[in-house]
Design a protein around this motif. Sequence first.
Motif, short mmCIF file in Angstrom:
data_model
loop_
_atom_site.label_atom_id
_atom_site.label_comp_id
_atom_site.label_asym_id
_atom_site.label_seq_id
_atom_site.Cartn_x
_atom_site.Cartn_y
_atom_site.Cartn_z
N ARG A 1 -15.48 -9.13 79.04
CA ARG A 1 -13.39 -9.62 79.48
C ARG A 1 -12.26 -8.84 79.33
N GLN A 2 -12.38 -8.39 77.62
CA GLN A 2 -11.15 -7.71 77.08
C GLN A 2 -10.96 -5.96 78.19
N LEU A 3 -12.10 -5.65 78.31
CA LEU A 3 -12.38 -4.09 78.70
C LEU A 3 -11.61 -4.08 80.31
N LEU A 4 -11.73 -5.67 81.42
CA LEU A 4 -11.54 -5.30 82.54
C LEU A 4 -10.62 -4.62 82.85
N GLU B 1 -10.33 -3.22 88.80
CA GLU B 1 -9.30 -3.61 89.57
C GLU B 1 -9.58 -3.56 91.13
N GLU B 2 -8.91 -2.48 91.28
CA GLU B 2 -8.90 -2.73 92.85
C GLU B 2 -9.65 -3.86 93.77
N TYR B 3 -11.04 -3.54 92.95
CA TYR B 3 -11.87 -4.50 94.27
C TYR B 3 -11.87 -6.07 93.88
N ARG B 4 -11.36 -6.30 92.20
CA ARG B 4 -10.82 -7.32 93.13
C ARG B 4 -10.04 -8.30 93.17
N GLU B 5 -8.80 -6.91 93.27
CA GLU B 5 -7.91 -7.52 93.73
C GLU B 5 -8.08 -7.62 95.67
N MET B 6 -8.64 -6.92 95.87
CA MET B 6 -8.70 -6.68 97.38
C MET B 6 -9.47 -7.98 97.76
#
Length: 853
Positions: A14-17, A24-29
Amino acid sequence: MAKYKGIEVKDNVRQLLPHMPLIEEYREMLQSLQAVWDNLNLLGQLSGTTAEIGQTREAFASLTGELLNNLAEQTLAKREQEMKARSQVVIDILVRNLFERTADIGFLSTDEVIRQFAAEPGEPWALQQRFKEYVRKYSVYEDVVLLDCNGRILTRLMPDKQVAVIHDSWVREAVSTTAPYVEAYVHSGLFPEQSRSLIYAYRIKSERGETLGVLALCFRFADEMQRIFRGLTQPDDPGVMVLLDAAGLVISSSDPWQVPVGAELRVESGSLQRLRFAGRSYLVFASDTKGYQAYMGPGWRGLVMMPVAQAFDIHDDDPLDISEPALLASVMSGGRAFSEPLRAIPHKAEAIQRDLSRAVWNGTVRQGVASAAVNSAFSKILLREISRVGMSMREVFSRSIGNLQSTVLSSLLADSHFFAALAIDIMDRNLYERANDCRWWALDSTIRSLLANGTARDRRANLEKVITYINSLYTVYDNILLFDTAGKVLAVSNPDHASLVGQPLAEPWVDDCLGLRDSQSYAVSSFVPSPLYGGRPTYVYLAAVRAPNDAQVVGGIAIVFDSAPQFSTMLYDALPREASGEPVAGSFALFVDGEAKVIAASGGSFLPGQQLTLPAELLKPAADGHARLIALDGQVMAVGASPSSGYREFKGRDDEYRNEVSALVFIPLGAYDANARSADPEGEVAMHRPAIASDTPVREIATFHLGAHWLGLPVTSVLEAIELTGAACLPNAPKQVYGALIYRNETLPIYNLHAALGLEAPPGQTTACRQVVVVRGENGVNFGILVDRLGEVMEVPNDDIDDLSNIYVGVASVLASVVKTPPGSGLPMLVLLSVESMSEQLRGSNRPAPLDA
């Protein structure tokens, strides 16, 4: 579990994401696409078009969290493994080096020239020249110092008139210790400008046992640590490697501006931890030494510190080039590389994509049948948009899964490369010592005088006394031989080879040795079977022995390296390890010469002298090494290769000795299947609308795929597509009848197009991957067609459809017509099927002709 921007993630990441930019790029997409899909789904529900995709949307959301969690965990595991390996090597390479120093001080403290000077100190120039000769060969030392028992300096390599006497405690300890050496890392009066120095010391005794003084070897500690750090530093590496003493103080740092010497770091060994230091957050991994030949060093630890903010910026998006698809497919199907949850992710993504494709395909088919409906055009546009978003999600998932696979495999490839580099570095450092030993022992005063005096009394006994003592300290040698200028053996250190004494040596290296030009030169045999080593292959290191006045060569010294156990141990120590500390099962390592012949092996089926047939980039790797996947003995192997580059002067720019050697490390990843293939992704199912004139009569076609063949039916003949589940085989049914399943409370026979058209079922395809197209049969008797995957739902001008009845005269074929392909389009031919013929065949009538008839 914890929430991170709307996604369930595991607490350990959690703290490293926020510091993993690719994830982060994949999560946003994915979240952006899901938001668009939510809006489309809402419109679809209002129009009654998208009733089937709600569960698919939820499945995508669930898999998004699972995928990102696994990608984050594997990214973290990759970094942890890198840090663990480097921290272990930092301390273990140093400990191996220091082990050699403990042998050096034991031998040099018995040197006759030093002993005589300690008994009767005089003009120091001659002894300083001897110290200089020693350091020319053993360049790991910055100074050699001879002191009396009270710390008064009798002579040293680097004279300092301001330092005449020291009061270091190690001097007194060296006089009285019962240990074979004294190891001290302290602030010393010998080097008042240095905070601490690493010194090896021991007493000098007369032949009667009287203590005459203390000899000290001063190790180039700072220089050696920087060499170790440079060898382990990667390009643009933000991390710091440090050496900790037993109290947790930094005694050496690869980046003293970031972590200075003297800093105190409280960390546990053997696990990845978070540490805040100087206002910055770090990931840290510390390792204790594994020791070397029972020597555990001074109690120090290796530590790697990685700034959290930059820890995951390093090459995480580098593509993984695997030329043979079967290698990746084999690894994905089983083995140690991917756990069961990781292997399940691509299959879950494929299943979700099939569900989506089927839902959109069915929706488009229904709209084609109900084309007169008011909202038909809107529904088709909506379905096309949902499909487009689904394709975008599939692309992001595909990239994410590919990156997950790359992260796991590149970590294993990096491991194999790293450990190959470690193995060859251990070899180079070890053989550096061997080249030093033979040259220094050739300068032994007793050996020189006895070889020069052919009539000396008890010459053999006295020579063997010296070299037997040497061999007892330096156990890496099987034997040490002394021979005269005719090549006749005069003495041996190993009594098992006593029969060699008096025998002439017929080796080609005898003349090479006797022709060496000075005391700094040495010779090495080729790695070939030698009668001096029981017919086994080894290296023999040689130096010429000169008369005490240096006027002439009086013989030579040959040291027979005990290559079998020594190389095996080096390779074993370089193997990848499980968490338990045991080597990875099935892994092994090799040393290979420039002709692709095995020098040594840690295991496996390879033997010294065996010729290898491997890719050239592994047998002759570039200077920075190479790693790749190969198939070997039925296994997929991650193989790393690294060539020898020498150590210090050994194989350096001014060294005439050259010997092409590489280390290879093999890590098994799973059974190799040459026919294994990754599953093909579902094709696009959105309805295509090519430029067709509005007044052109068209027919809407629902298409699907059987292997490489593209087939279709008019949408008016299709009810829907369903997943093949719960089907049962029918006894004594013809080959074109696959079986039957219950559909809407009725038995639905399934037509096997593969068998009917003489096609092979796709290799490796499971039943769950296959689909059934439900067809409106004659007289209201529906049936299903077994297909591999769904295709497009498209409009085709009637004029582009050609009847096939003139080809299959008198034969009731399932092939009814073909759709013309635009010239130069590269598209496959679309073949339309005959519902009537398939219905007849299911009733047991005519059998079809093969597709290629």
